[in-house]
Design a protein around this motif. Structure first.
Motif, PDB file in Angstrom:
ATOM      1  N   CYS A 267      38.995  72.347  54.248  1.00 40.57           N
ATOM      2  CA  CYS A 267      39.259  70.926  54.004  1.00 40.57           C
ATOM      3  C   CYS A 267      39.925  70.720  52.650  1.00 40.57           C
ATOM      4  O   CYS A 267      40.843  69.898  52.515  1.00 40.57           O
ATOM      5  CB  CYS A 267      37.954  70.132  54.079  1.00 40.57           C
ATOM      6  SG  CYS A 267      37.217  70.072  55.727  1.00 40.57           S
TER       7      CYS A 267
ATOM      8  N   ILE B  47      43.562  71.518  52.820  1.00 39.97           N
ATOM      9  CA  ILE B  47      44.310  70.456  53.501  1.00 39.97           C
ATOM     10  C   ILE B  47      44.512  69.263  52.573  1.00 39.97           C
ATOM     11  O   ILE B  47      45.610  68.697  52.473  1.00 39.97           O
ATOM     12  CB  ILE B  47      43.572  70.038  54.787  1.00 39.97           C
ATOM     13  CG1 ILE B  47      43.567  71.203  55.788  1.00 39.97           C
ATOM     14  CG2 ILE B  47      44.219  68.810  55.406  1.00 39.97           C
ATOM     15  CD1 ILE B  47      42.732  70.941  57.016  1.00 39.97           C
ATOM     16  N   VAL B  48      43.440  68.857  51.879  1.00 36.76           N
ATOM     17  CA  VAL B  48      43.542  67.705  50.968  1.00 36.76           C
ATOM     18  C   VAL B  48      44.545  67.983  49.858  1.00 36.76           C
ATOM     19  O   VAL B  48      45.387  67.143  49.528  1.00 36.76           O
ATOM     20  CB  VAL B  48      42.151  67.374  50.385  1.00 36.76           C
ATOM     21  CG1 VAL B  48      42.265  66.346  49.275  1.00 36.76           C
ATOM     22  CG2 VAL B  48      41.226  66.860  51.477  1.00 36.76           C
TER      23      VAL B  48
ATOM     24  N   ALA C 280      47.007  70.100  49.936  1.00 38.89           N
ATOM     25  CA  ALA C 280      48.351  70.181  50.510  1.00 38.89           C
ATOM     26  C   ALA C 280      48.933  68.793  50.738  1.00 38.89           C
ATOM     27  O   ALA C 280      50.112  68.543  50.449  1.00 38.89           O
ATOM     28  CB  ALA C 280      48.303  70.974  51.816  1.00 38.89           C
ATOM     29  N   VAL C 281      48.121  67.878  51.264  1.00 40.41           N
ATOM     30  CA  VAL C 281      48.601  66.511  51.500  1.00 40.41           C
ATOM     31  C   VAL C 281      48.935  65.827  50.178  1.00 40.41           C
ATOM     32  O   VAL C 281      49.957  65.138  50.052  1.00 40.41           O
ATOM     33  CB  VAL C 281      47.549  65.706  52.298  1.00 40.41           C
ATOM     34  CG1 VAL C 281      47.919  64.233  52.353  1.00 40.41           C
ATOM     35  CG2 VAL C 281      47.411  66.270  53.701  1.00 40.41           C
ATOM     36  N   SER C 282      48.068  66.003  49.177  1.00 41.43           N
ATOM     37  CA  SER C 282      48.310  65.389  47.866  1.00 41.43           C
ATOM     38  C   SER C 282      49.599  65.931  47.247  1.00 41.43           C
ATOM     39  O   SER C 282      50.412  65.175  46.694  1.00 41.43           O
ATOM     40  CB  SER C 282      47.120  65.660  46.945  1.00 41.43           C
ATOM     41  OG  SER C 282      47.370  65.186  45.640  1.00 41.43           O
ATOM     42  N   TRP C 283      49.788  67.240  47.330  1.00 40.02           N
ATOM     43  CA  TRP C 283      51.004  67.846  46.769  1.00 40.02           C
ATOM     44  C   TRP C 283      52.251  67.387  47.524  1.00 40.02           C
ATOM     45  O   TRP C 283      53.294  67.124  46.934  1.00 40.02           O
ATOM     46  CB  TRP C 283      50.883  69.360  46.792  1.00 40.02           C
ATOM     47  CG  TRP C 283      52.169  70.059  46.458  1.00 40.02           C
ATOM     48  CD1 TRP C 283      52.983  70.764  47.289  1.00 40.02           C
ATOM     49  CD2 TRP C 283      52.799  70.091  45.179  1.00 40.02           C
ATOM     50  NE1 TRP C 283      54.072  71.231  46.628  1.00 40.02           N
ATOM     51  CE2 TRP C 283      53.998  70.842  45.316  1.00 40.02           C
ATOM     52  CE3 TRP C 283      52.473  69.559  43.928  1.00 40.02           C
ATOM     53  CZ2 TRP C 283      54.855  71.071  44.259  1.00 40.02           C
ATOM     54  CZ3 TRP C 283      53.335  69.789  42.869  1.00 40.02           C
ATOM     55  CH2 TRP C 283      54.512  70.536  43.037  1.00 40.02           C
ATOM     56  N   TRP C 284      52.140  67.306  48.846  1.00 42.34           N
ATOM     57  CA  TRP C 284      53.270  66.829  49.652  1.00 42.34           C
ATOM     58  C   TRP C 284      53.634  65.398  49.278  1.00 42.34           C
ATOM     59  O   TRP C 284      54.820  65.062  49.146  1.00 42.34           O
ATOM     60  CB  TRP C 284      52.911  66.915  51.128  1.00 42.34           C
ATOM     61  CG  TRP C 284      53.948  66.339  52.048  1.00 42.34           C
ATOM     62  CD1 TRP C 284      55.094  66.932  52.494  1.00 42.34           C
ATOM     63  CD2 TRP C 284      53.926  65.025  52.627  1.00 42.34           C
ATOM     64  NE1 TRP C 284      55.791  66.076  53.305  1.00 42.34           N
ATOM     65  CE2 TRP C 284      55.097  64.903  53.408  1.00 42.34           C
ATOM     66  CE3 TRP C 284      53.041  63.960  52.563  1.00 42.34           C
ATOM     67  CZ2 TRP C 284      55.389  63.744  54.118  1.00 42.34           C
ATOM     68  CZ3 TRP C 284      53.335  62.806  53.260  1.00 42.34           C
ATOM     69  CH2 TRP C 284      54.496  62.700  54.028  1.00 42.34           C
ATOM     70  N   ALA C 285      52.628  64.541  49.092  1.00 47.33           N
ATOM     71  CA  ALA C 285      52.893  63.155  48.705  1.00 47.33           C
ATOM     72  C   ALA C 285      53.581  63.083  47.345  1.00 47.33           C
ATOM     73  O   ALA C 285      54.483  62.265  47.131  1.00 47.33           O
ATOM     74  CB  ALA C 285      51.591  62.358  48.687  1.00 47.33           C
TER      75      ALA C 285
ATOM     76  N   PRO D 243      43.461  64.252  44.634  1.00 52.68           N
ATOM     77  CA  PRO D 243      42.632  65.063  45.532  1.00 52.68           C
ATOM     78  C   PRO D 243      41.317  65.478  44.890  1.00 52.68           C
ATOM     79  O   PRO D 243      40.397  65.915  45.570  1.00 52.68           O
ATOM     80  CB  PRO D 243      43.512  66.299  45.778  1.00 52.68           C
ATOM     81  CG  PRO D 243      44.241  66.465  44.482  1.00 52.68           C
ATOM     82  CD  PRO D 243      44.459  65.068  43.920  1.00 52.68           C
TER      83      PRO D 243
END
Length: 727
Positions: free
Chosen positions: A410, A413-414, A416-421, A431
């Motif tokens: 988890c 994933i968190v 990765a999403v934060s970095w992508w944003a 995150p």
């Protein structure tokens, strides 16, 4: 499964952990400043991984550096030099010339100022003073140069030292809420001389604001307010003047707040009912702002900012200068160490303050912004709760390691999403708060589970410490599921021990004396059983029932049960020798015991109801052991074992007792007398005895008694003391 879960510890663990998580969440939302250092840590790291690219910058810094001071003298320079600097930059085609400094006092190198400083006793003082006053005034020269160029001057917050207001040049309008209640307030202004400001094309503040949590510059107020007026920052004003210079049209700022859509509008709902600034517009540029008019800085590496020494501007040709500053915004500032205008960026680089303004202009022109949207805290809170509750719910079922692996997945994933944003959209989504809260939930739940498990272990230790060996108890604590209700079939060895002639013995003892006797006898015998990794099943008056190979595996359980039986006989013999029971004076005689041992399959487990049960073993093996113990009374042998036990422990000393009809058994059982340990079995005397006993049925009656007597005499040093008594 579900009923077992909700009758156990799980509901308490879930409730306590979830409650603590919600309390922590409420506290963090009510005190967001507590999380800012952690957020800064994450967002700074993101910028360090992917800084902004400013290699094609439209800004050049005119640097008052160490070589310039060495060539032109110490700062401040004569304003006539600054006038020449301004004229040269203007003729070279600079779109705007912004000074990151304030000229609040008259030039001390001006001729008129020097005339007033002439010594009173100087010869021709008046004539010299008149000549000096006739020379051009430096401030006037600088003001004239400013008026001929797209120049921008600066002012800074007086912090209450004065209540003067700065001259407002830029037009600022807004949609929605009154900005004066939203912007950072200026507590007075310290500006340049009026003659200079009145000649300038722009006027901006150079405050870094009061929102810094450390010495690192992360955000600047792009707009500030005083006495109903709104002022842009020097960087924004320089950009406005550059646009105005390039287009020949007057430009102004437009600020938008969340209430621009009026009651019931989309902006109202998006803001959650609170007034805030959302963006600023200047020409074709749209600038996302924080709720109080600040700009989150997205830094480029310091070496991508173009620096041009001020001395080169003053000494070089205008043609060469045009190649470097033509069409660009020139920011005049100082990097010389003695002028103390050094700042630290998110990239951990020490740069002059003027470079910060260059970074602001660059990112506005590139449209590369960082934005922490209004919905980010709410989304982070929801994510934190969901992730924490998921881990809390998973821990009782997955275990600590599996739940940790789940949490790590988890977390990846968190992150990765934060970095992508951040990397794709410039969104600042924290995150760390969800991960820290879920990590707290993990450790808290693990701690609670450990506490409940520790309580279970203490219960197990309290309940079983008198019945099984300490090493088995430790292993049982590590695997309490072995005590589940129900049974399993295991290969086991079962022992029954009983005191001979207990009924007449008890008739001669008071109840208190009888209890003392049993305790003094059964305690050491129980210790022996546990020492040989046996488990005490129960005490039945003067008898002990014990078993081996449950609840955990015991290697060579048949042999260990036999050795325990031999040691129990020795212990009783020693107790009798030292008259531990006090029977000798009362003429009660020695204490004797009989032991039956059987090996075979048995059903072992918690037998009983869900509220009251005993950990015990049942089956034919138990019945055989009980019958063998009873048969010791008839045969006179202290220890009888089944053929299966003798086969399981073949190295010990056995004497055949023939086939016995055991009570309750339909067929006669092959039974053996346990005579001694391995040493006894290997002795020559015992081997002769074993041969003699095997030949006894075929010998004449007259020879049988002498043969047995001779063998016993030869084997006596190796036989158990009780064996000679019952031979």
């Amino acid at each position: 499964m579900i009923n077992r879960i909700f009758r156990g510890k799980t509901p308490y663990v879930l409730a306590i952990s979830a409650g603590v998580v919600l309390i922590a969440l409420f506290f963090s939302l009510s005190r967001p400043d507590l999380l800012r250092p952690l957020q800064n840590l994450v967002f700074d790291f993101y910028q360090q991984l992917k800084p902004r690219d400013a290699s094609q910058s439209a800004v050049v810094v005119i640097d008052i550096d160490e070589p310039s001071i060495a060539a032109r003298g110490q700062w401040p320079w004569p304003r006539s030099d600054l006038a020449e600097l301004t004229d040269r930059l203007s003729r070279a085609g600079a779109a705007a010339i912004a000074f990151d400094m304030v000229f609040s006092e008259p030039d001390r190198t001006a001729p008129a100022f020097l005339a007033g400083k002439l010594p009173p006793d100087m010869a021709d003082r008046e004539a010299t003073a008149a000549k000096l006053k006739a020379l051009p005034d430096h401030d006037a020269q600088f003001a004239a140069a400013i008026s001929r160029s797209p120049a921008v001057l600066a002012f800074f917050d007086a912090r209450g030292q004065t209540r003067d207001s700065a001259r407002k040049i830029a037009g600022v309008s807004w949609l929605g809420e009154d900005l004066n209640g939203l912007l950072e307030p200026l507590q007075g202004a310290i500006s340049s001389l009026p003659v200079l400001v009145s000649s300038a094309s722009g006027h901006g503040h150079i405050s870094l604001g009061e929102s810094q949590t450390d010495d690192v510059v992360r955000r600047i107020p792009l707009f500030a307010a005083q006495d109903g007026n709104v002022y842009p920052a020097l960087s924004a004003e320089a950009l406005r003047v550059a646009l105005q210079s390039a287009s020949g049209k007057r430009h102004s700022f437009l600020l938008v707040t969340t209430f621009a859509g009026r009651e019931g509008g989309e902006a109202d709902r998006a803001s959650g009912g609170s007034a805030a600034i959302t963006m600023a517009r200047l020409g074709n540029f749209t600038i996302p702002l924080t709720k109080n008019g600040g700009l989150d800085l997205y830094f480029a590496p310091a070496d991508q900012t173009s620096f041009l020494s001020a001395d080169r501007v003053l000494s070089g040709s205008v043609t060469e200068l045009a190649d470097k500053v033509g069409g660009k915004i020139a920011l005049v500032g100082a990097s010389a160490a003695g002028l103390r205008d050094i700042r630290t960026t998110i990239l951990r680089e020490a740069v002059p303050g003027v470079a910060i303004h260059a970074q602001v202009i660059d990112q506005i022109m590139q449209g590369k912004f960082l934005n922490r949207p209004d919905w980010a805290p709410g989304a982070e809170a929801v994510l934190a709760v969901l992730l924490s509750l998921a881990i809390i719910a998973a821990l009782p079922f997955l275990g600590a390691l599996s739940a940790a692996a789940f949490g790590m997945a988890c977390a990846v994933i968190v992150l990765a999403v934060s970095w992508w944003a951040f990397s794709r959209h410039g969104l600042l989504i924290d995150p760390l708060f969800p991960l820290l809260l879920s990590l707290t939930a993990y450790f808290l739940t693990t701690l609670l589970l450990f506490a409940f498990a520790d309580r279970e272990r203490r219960f197990i230790r309290t309940a079983f410490r008198h019945y099984i060996a300490p090493n088995l108890l430790t292993r049982l604590e590590e695997n309490p599921d072995a005590l589940k209700l129900g049974g399993e079939i295991r290969d086991m060895t079962v022992m029954f021990m009983d005191v001979r002639n207990f009924t007449p013995l008890s008739e001669n003892l008071t109840p208190e004396e009888l209890v003392t006797f049993l305790n003094n006898l059964l305690s050491p015998l129980s210790d022996i059983i546990q020492r040989h990794e046996g488990a005490i099943d129960k005490y039945i008056g003067d008898a002990i029932m014990a078993f081996w190979n449950a609840p955990l595996d015991v290697e060579d359980h048949g042999g260990k049960a036999c050795l325990a039986a031999l040691e129990m006989l020795e212990e009783v013999e020693q107790l009798n020798e030292r008259d531990a029971f006090g029977f000798r004076a009362r003429g009660l005689g020695a204490v004797a015991i009989g032991i039956g041992i059987s090996t075979g399959p048995g059903c072992v487990g918690n037998l009983g109801s869900t509220t009251r049960f005993d950990y015990s073993v049942v089956g034919d093996t138990v019945n055989v052991a009980s019958r063998l113990e009873a048969a010791t009374k008839d045969t006179g042998a202290p220890i009888l074992v089944s053929q299966a036990t003798a086969s399981a422990a073949p190295g010990l000393a056995y004497l055949p007792a023939g086939k016995l009809d055991l009570k309750g058994k339909t067929r006669a059982e092959e039974v053996f007398v346990l005579a001694g340990n391995e040493r006894c079995a290997e002795s020559a005397g015992f081997q002769r005895l074993a041969k003699t006993v095997s030949r006894l049925p075929s010998l004449p009656a007259a020879k049988r008694k002498k043969a047995v007597s001779d063998c016993l005499a030869a084997a006596k040093p190796y036989l158990h003391p009780f064996l000679s008594r019952f031979s």
